[in-house]
Design an enzyme around this catalytic site. Structure first.
Site, mmCIF file in Angstrom:
data_model
loop_
_atom_site.group_PDB
_atom_site.id
_atom_site.type_symbol
_atom_site.label_atom_id
_atom_site.label_comp_id
_atom_site.label_asym_id
_atom_site.label_seq_id
_atom_site.Cartn_x
_atom_site.Cartn_y
_atom_site.Cartn_z
ATOM 1 N N HIS A 176 0.875 -1.162 0.000
ATOM 2 C CA HIS A 176 0.000 0.000 0.000
ATOM 3 C C HIS A 176 0.920 1.222 0.000
ATOM 4 C CE1 HIS A 176 -2.690 -2.999 2.116
ATOM 5 N NE2 HIS A 176 -3.410 -2.630 1.071
ATOM 6 N N ASP A 208 2.435 1.615 3.246
ATOM 7 C CA ASP A 208 3.408 0.600 3.674
ATOM 8 C C ASP A 208 4.808 1.081 3.298
ATOM 9 O OD1 ASP A 208 1.546 -1.380 4.601
ATOM 10 O OD2 ASP A 208 1.206 -2.043 2.539
ATOM 11 N N GLU A 252 -8.808 -4.690 -8.583
ATOM 12 C CA GLU A 252 -8.992 -5.891 -7.748
ATOM 13 C C GLU A 252 -10.420 -5.816 -7.210
ATOM 14 O OE1 GLU A 252 -6.334 -6.254 -4.368
ATOM 15 O OE2 GLU A 252 -7.439 -7.978 -3.606
ATOM 16 N N GLU A 282 -8.615 -11.969 -7.164
ATOM 17 C CA GLU A 282 -8.455 -12.669 -5.887
ATOM 18 C C GLU A 282 -9.490 -13.788 -5.814
ATOM 19 O OE1 GLU A 282 -7.561 -10.601 -2.309
ATOM 20 O OE2 GLU A 282 -8.820 -11.909 -1.087
ATOM 21 N N HIS A 338 -12.555 -13.178 -3.662
ATOM 22 C CA HIS A 338 -13.476 -12.159 -4.158
ATOM 23 C C HIS A 338 -14.413 -12.746 -5.210
ATOM 24 C CE1 HIS A 338 -10.472 -8.697 -2.969
ATOM 25 N NE2 HIS A 338 -10.739 -9.525 -1.968
ATOM 26 N N ASP A 372 -14.634 -12.190 4.112
ATOM 27 C CA ASP A 372 -13.452 -12.549 3.322
ATOM 28 C C ASP A 372 -12.440 -13.198 4.265
ATOM 29 O OD1 ASP A 372 -11.319 -12.601 1.604
ATOM 30 O OD2 ASP A 372 -11.331 -10.461 1.152
ATOM 31 N N ASP A 385 -9.565 -15.069 3.616
ATOM 32 C CA ASP A 385 -8.134 -15.100 3.287
ATOM 33 C C ASP A 385 -7.443 -16.357 3.816
ATOM 34 O OD1 ASP A 385 -8.299 -12.651 1.958
ATOM 35 O OD2 ASP A 385 -7.707 -11.486 3.703
ATOM 36 N N ASP A 388 -2.747 -13.653 -1.130
ATOM 37 C CA ASP A 388 -3.358 -12.739 -0.139
ATOM 38 C C ASP A 388 -4.002 -13.601 0.947
ATOM 39 O OD1 ASP A 388 -4.081 -10.440 1.112
ATOM 40 O OD2 ASP A 388 -5.472 -9.730 -0.421
HETATM 41 C C1 GLO Z 1 -9.262 -7.070 0.696
HETATM 42 C C2 GLO Z 1 -8.237 -7.033 -0.332
HETATM 43 C C3 GLO Z 1 -6.983 -6.313 0.137
HETATM 44 C C4 GLO Z 1 -6.158 -5.894 -1.057
HETATM 45 C C5 GLO Z 1 -4.991 -5.029 -0.676
HETATM 46 C C6 GLO Z 1 -4.215 -4.563 -1.885
HETATM 47 O O1 GLO Z 1 -10.250 -7.734 0.588
HETATM 48 O O2 GLO Z 1 -7.956 -8.326 -0.770
HETATM 49 O O3 GLO Z 1 -6.235 -7.124 0.989
HETATM 50 O O4 GLO Z 1 -5.689 -7.017 -1.719
HETATM 51 O O5 GLO Z 1 -5.459 -3.927 0.025
HETATM 52 O O6 GLO Z 1 -4.959 -3.662 -2.599
HETATM 53 MG MG MG Z 2 -6.491 -8.985 -2.141
#
Ligand code: GLO
Ligand code: MG
Length: 343
Positions: free
Chosen positions: A49, A52, A173, A209, A212, A247, A249, A282
């Site tokens: 980010h 970051d 994304e 992703e 998602h 979500d 992950d 991710d």
């Molecule tokens: C959340 C997203 C998040 C993005 C990250 C990069 O659901 O997956 O983790 O991948 O902020 O843009």
């Molecule tokens: Mg992501």
């Protein structure tokens, strides 16, 4: 030509275990400590980010520039590369009601200026990709925003970034919900539709992703295929997800191995990674994991991906074609399941 896959993740993928219902359960690793993990775990790419890279996206530009240069040096010292920068618009007070699609002109102005700086940060650390995860670009209730105007704001934002820098690419994304009730532009299909309306569609693509797509009720491998056909799959966030809930992950392949296999298969068969694309993971460690073992989800996901690559390469493709031709999908089903079970 066999692809030699390169893997990436972001510093947020090593986290302290906090969730909406409880605080941290592990002490934080510093960014410097996290960087040390990359090569050890088999990763070469770092996803960022904007904040970051810099300590505050609101700091004077000279300070941000300085901090970004230091990060670039750190990356070089570790033999790592920056894959992308994503402006983290959703944690800022001016992003409470969304940023790009906020009703407030002041908030929209902030979002744009900050995003242009994210492009400048990307240039300093050597990343050519900007990721747009439009976290709060949507509504909690339909009447809160003008949905048509909101789509226009997103196109305007894309155009402004494309015009600001003639080399960067923007990767959408997309995610259908969370944190919003309904996100605008909820799927890759919606996003690539908008890409065609921008000033330079050739520089607008996708990061898909797994979770998602699943949250949108779609199959991730089919979403990937849709972007691959258009030569617009420029990154992935592989992970796993147990149905329609928040979500999660989870580690790649940990819920549905066959669904994971199909993602690897579509990537492998279509040369994903041969133009420098990274396999991004991710994933988040479970809250129950102790700190010393809180990077296992990353190495495990990578290992599962590579084992599935082996399975793709050893699959009897001729047999698959025969069964497709004879429409014997029951036998095809058994062939795949047996293959996944090592038979
Ligand atoms: C959340 C997203 C998040 C993005 C990250 C990069 O659901 O997956 O983790 O991948 O902020 O843009
Ligand atoms: Mg992501």
């Amino acid at each position: 030509m066999q692809t030699n896959y390169r893997f990436s993740f972001g510093p947020w993928n090593i986290h302290t275990g906090s969730d909406p219902f409880g605080p941290s359960v592990r002490d934080v690793f510093s960014f410097a400590e996290k960087l040390e993990f990359y090569k050890k775990l088999g990763f070469d790419g770092v996803q960022f980010h904007d904040d970051d890279v810099v300590s505050s996206a609101d700091a004077p530009w000279a300070q941000q520039e300085n901090e970004a240069k230091k990060i670039k040096q750190l990356l070089d010292d570790h033999g790592l590369v920056a894959e992308f920068v994503a402006p983290r618009l959703w944690e800022h007070p001016l992003g409470i009601d969304g940023s790009i699609t906020a009703n407030s002109p002041e908030a929209r102005k902030y979002a744009l200026e900050r995003s242009l700086r994210a492009v400048d940060i990307a240039n300093i650390i050597g990343a050519k990709n900007i990721v747009l995860w439009p976290a709060r670009e949507g509504t909690y209730m339909r009447e809160a925003k003008d949905p048509v105007a909101s789509i226009g704001y997103i196109v305007d934002w894309l155009n402004a970034l494309l015009q600001h820098d003639k080399n960067i690419r923007i990767l959408g994304e997309m995610k259908p919900n969370e944190p919003m009730d309904q996100a605008y532009v909820p799927t890759v299909g919606h996003f690539l539709g908008l890409a065609s309306l921008t000033v330079d569609p050739s520089r607008v693509g996708a990061l898909i992703e797994s979770a998602h797509s699943i949250l949108a009720g779609l199959d991730p491998s089919d979403d990937m295929a849709y972007a691959l056909y258009q030569k617009k799959l420029w990154s992935v966030h592989l992970n796993d997800q147990n149905g329609l809930k928040f979500d999660e992950d989870k580690s790649f392949g940990s819920v549905d191995l066959r669904r994971a296999f199909n993602q690897v298969w579509v990537l492998e068969r279509n040369g994903y990674g041969q133009n420098g694309e990274f396999v991004g993971l991710d994933v988040k460690a479970l809250r129950t994991q102790e700190k010393a073992k809180s990077t296992r989800h990353l190495s495990n996901s990578r290992e599962i991906f590579l084992r599935l690559v082996d399975l793709c390469r050893s699959l009897d493709v001729k047999k698959v074609e025969e069964l497709r031709a004879s429409r014997d999908y029951e036998e095809l089903d058994l062939l795949i399941v047996n293959h996944l079970m090592g038979r």
